[in-house]
Design an enzyme around this catalytic site. Structure first.
Site, PDB file in Angstrom:
ATOM      1  N   ILE A 162       0.717  -1.135  -0.085  1.00  0.00           N
ATOM      2  CA  ILE A 162      -0.168  -0.040   0.038  1.00  0.00           C
ATOM      3  C   ILE A 162       1.042   1.220  -0.103  1.00  0.00           C
ATOM      4  CG2 ILE A 162      -2.075  -1.059   1.169  1.00  0.00           C
ATOM      5  CD1 ILE A 162      -1.276   0.050   3.626  1.00  0.00           C
ATOM      6  N   LEU A 172      -4.859  -5.130  -0.087  1.00  0.00           N
ATOM      7  CA  LEU A 172      -5.239  -6.438   0.265  1.00  0.00           C
ATOM      8  C   LEU A 172      -6.774  -6.862   0.237  1.00  0.00           C
ATOM      9  CD1 LEU A 172      -2.409  -7.516   2.379  1.00  0.00           C
ATOM     10  CD2 LEU A 172      -2.768  -8.143   0.141  1.00  0.00           C
ATOM     11  N   SER A 176      10.905 -15.847  14.449  1.00  0.00           N
ATOM     12  CA  SER A 176      11.375 -14.448  14.822  1.00  0.00           C
ATOM     13  C   SER A 176      12.192 -14.123  13.699  1.00  0.00           C
ATOM     14  CB  SER A 176      11.711 -14.131  16.286  1.00  0.00           C
ATOM     15  OG  SER A 176      12.567 -14.777  16.672  1.00  0.00           O
ATOM     16  N   HIS A 192       2.467 -17.480  15.758  1.00  0.00           N
ATOM     17  CA  HIS A 192       1.528 -16.990  16.672  1.00  0.00           C
ATOM     18  C   HIS A 192       0.182 -17.773  16.515  1.00  0.00           C
ATOM     19  CE1 HIS A 192       4.221 -14.142  18.449  1.00  0.00           C
ATOM     20  NE2 HIS A 192       4.535 -13.651  17.224  1.00  0.00           N
ATOM     21  N   TYR A 249      -4.091 -11.519  16.123  1.00  0.00           N
ATOM     22  CA  TYR A 249      -3.124 -11.629  14.860  1.00  0.00           C
ATOM     23  C   TYR A 249      -2.760 -13.350  14.585  1.00  0.00           C
ATOM     24  CZ  TYR A 249       1.671 -11.489  12.691  1.00  0.00           C
ATOM     25  OH  TYR A 249       2.664 -11.930  11.764  1.00  0.00           O
TER      26      TYR A 249
END
Length: 278
Positions: A33, A51, A164, A112, A135
């Protein structure tokens, strides 16, 4: 191949993927974006697109063979924001990829999605979903979406549960680190694998302390080379005393396991923005 699409091209991880992806196809279409992403690599073009808009995703995906989907919000955020970019956005990516005849989606999923599992359980790719945030819940949705589109429509997908991908500067990252070189290898293997169906693999380097098990995904050919143990002495010397009663230290999701829903999980993680510059 003729065309690869990369979403999230303006992001930190996207910045490291653009150049290698541009060498894997005649054309790389990068999208985000942002108004622009600066200098482009040979064979790369840029399209600004949201999106959350199926029409815009349809235009981006035209003629694509592979879609590398790294776009969307990369942190815990209010539900409405996660819904637009990470849930509706994922559906639009898969729908547009299917309608435009793409062969596979390579998706930046996340630890996550299973963040409330304990690290000591050494979970595999078959661990049940146990998200730690909105999330993480959105990552569960996209994984199930990929499974659905494979079963019902034959669109392959590889879901990279990244732990990570950032500099090693805390005890958790000694196990969870994914180096940028290993990230690139992981994405390349997900693209190059002859067949994948619906697949899940953890995005983690060859760390001595890695808390997840990838052996059921060995068919993808990912063989990480880097090891965070080289940073261990310095990191542990500077860290506060460990607390085995703290879910942020015991759970796969780290700080995301304790953050309030809708509030940033990365705010306390000291992530260094070492975005690659062209």
């Amino acid at each position: 191949m003729k065309k690869i699409v990369l979403t999230g091209a303006a992001g930190r991880l996207g910045s490291y993927l653009r150049e290698p992806l541009s060498k894997m196809a005649d054309a790389l279409v990068s999208t985000d974006i942002a108004e622009d992403i600066g200098k482009l690599y040979e064979g790369e073009s840029y399209l600004k697109a949201d999106l959350g808009s199926l029409d815009e995703m349809m235009a981006v995906m035209e003629g694509a063979e592979m879609v590398v989907h790294f776009g969307a919000i990369g942190d815990e955020a209010p539900w409405e924001d996660i819904l637009h970019s990470n849930i509706i956005g994922a559906r639009n990516v898969w729908e547009a990829a299917y309608q435009q005849g793409a062969r596979r989606v390579v998706y930046a999923s996340s630890i996550h999605a299973v963040g409330m599992h304990l690290k000591q359980d050494f979970i595999g790719i078959d661990a049940p979903h146990r998200p730690d945030t909105y999330y993480g819940l959105a990552k569960c949705f996209a994984e199930d979406l990929g499974s659905l589109f494979w079963d019902k429509r034959g669109l392959e997908s590889v879901h990279l549960r990244i732990l990570s991908a950032a500099q090693v500067n805390n005890p958790r990252s000694l196990g969870s680190w994914l180096s940028y070189d290993d990230l690139i290898q992981l994405v390349q293997r997900a693209i190059e694998a002859p067949t994948t169906g619906f697949s899940i693999i953890y995005g983690v380097s060859n760390n001595d302390r890695a808390p997840v098990d990838n052996h059921l995904a060995s068919y993808l050919g990912y063989r990480p080379k880097d090891n965070a143990e080289q940073f261990a002495e310095k990191v542990l010397a500077e860290a506060p005393p460990p607390d085995p009663t703290d879910p942020a230290q015991m759970c796969q999701g780290g700080p995301f396991a304790t953050v309030e829903l809708g509030h940033s999980g990365t705010a306390t993680m000291n992530i260094v923005n070492d975005k690659k510059e062209v």
